[in-house]
Design an enzyme around this catalytic site. Sequence first.
Site, short mmCIF file in Angstrom:
data_model
loop_
_atom_site.label_atom_id
_atom_site.label_comp_id
_atom_site.label_asym_id
_atom_site.label_seq_id
_atom_site.Cartn_x
_atom_site.Cartn_y
_atom_site.Cartn_z
N SER A 144 58.59 -33.20 -67.73
CA SER A 144 57.04 -32.50 -67.75
C SER A 144 56.76 -32.55 -67.44
O SER A 144 55.93 -32.72 -65.92
CB SER A 144 56.95 -33.08 -69.51
OG SER A 144 55.96 -32.60 -69.43
N TYR A 159 50.89 -39.02 -72.15
CA TYR A 159 52.06 -38.64 -72.53
C TYR A 159 51.87 -37.82 -70.34
O TYR A 159 53.14 -38.25 -69.41
CB TYR A 159 52.21 -37.69 -73.02
CG TYR A 159 53.63 -36.24 -72.79
CD1 TYR A 159 54.80 -36.93 -73.37
CD2 TYR A 159 53.62 -35.06 -71.73
CE1 TYR A 159 55.79 -36.54 -73.10
CE2 TYR A 159 54.27 -33.94 -72.71
CZ TYR A 159 55.29 -34.73 -72.78
OH TYR A 159 56.67 -34.61 -72.28
#
Length: 253
Positions: A144, A159
């Site tokens: 990401s 995350y």
Amino acid sequence: MPMSDMTAVVTGAGSRRGIGRATTHALAAAGWNVAVLDLDEAGAKETADDVAATHGVAALGAACDVTDGASVESALATVTEALPPVGALVNNAGITSPVPFLEVTDAEWERVFDVNVRGAYNVTRRLAPGMAGRGFGRIVFLSSVSAERGGGVFGGVAYSAAKAGQLGFARALARELGPSGVTVNSVAPGLIDTDITGGALEGERKTALLAGIPVGRNGRVDDVADLITYLCREETGYITGATYDVNGGSHIH
């Protein structure tokens, strides 16, 4: 071996509007047989049926909890029995978490790392030996932009840390497996229109987010799926250990 004689495994591809499902279609269009692994067995089977009907390749969907070794073993046993040898793996299964670090619990931290990092390990560890033994393999990690810019999109510290862990995982694995004909790369999407981000792409929030994207739009799942499929080609054998950004220019480094 041509793509039609090999199978691509895509984890977390049960969601109708997800990057995983788009990737299964793109891979199948390129000739790959496809195995869809997802916690949602019905979703996995639906994806596989759709892929087989659309592209005329062999496809199957199987229930799989990537955080559980026994579940992974069972799902991959089904794949091995029903489909040609695995030549590509897309580690797409993942979860996000917006919890601020000062509020995060041990359980939440572990949950995020279990799916994103341990999950990728569980599947990769079981498929990489076969790829290396056959002298060909393509492994792609779905990281990401949060891993590169330090969050600030949807995910919090857990995350971002987990997705950054995937980048280190992929780079080190690329060094080890390169001599065996296996490439390992990462894709780092930015703002992509999926079920995960859909609720945030409305009204003022959407306007503010798009203002920071030079190309002037949010990403589409096909933008990511097409790149993954390129990285899985036999011809893409001199690219490994790389991270590809798919963010419309929102993060340039």
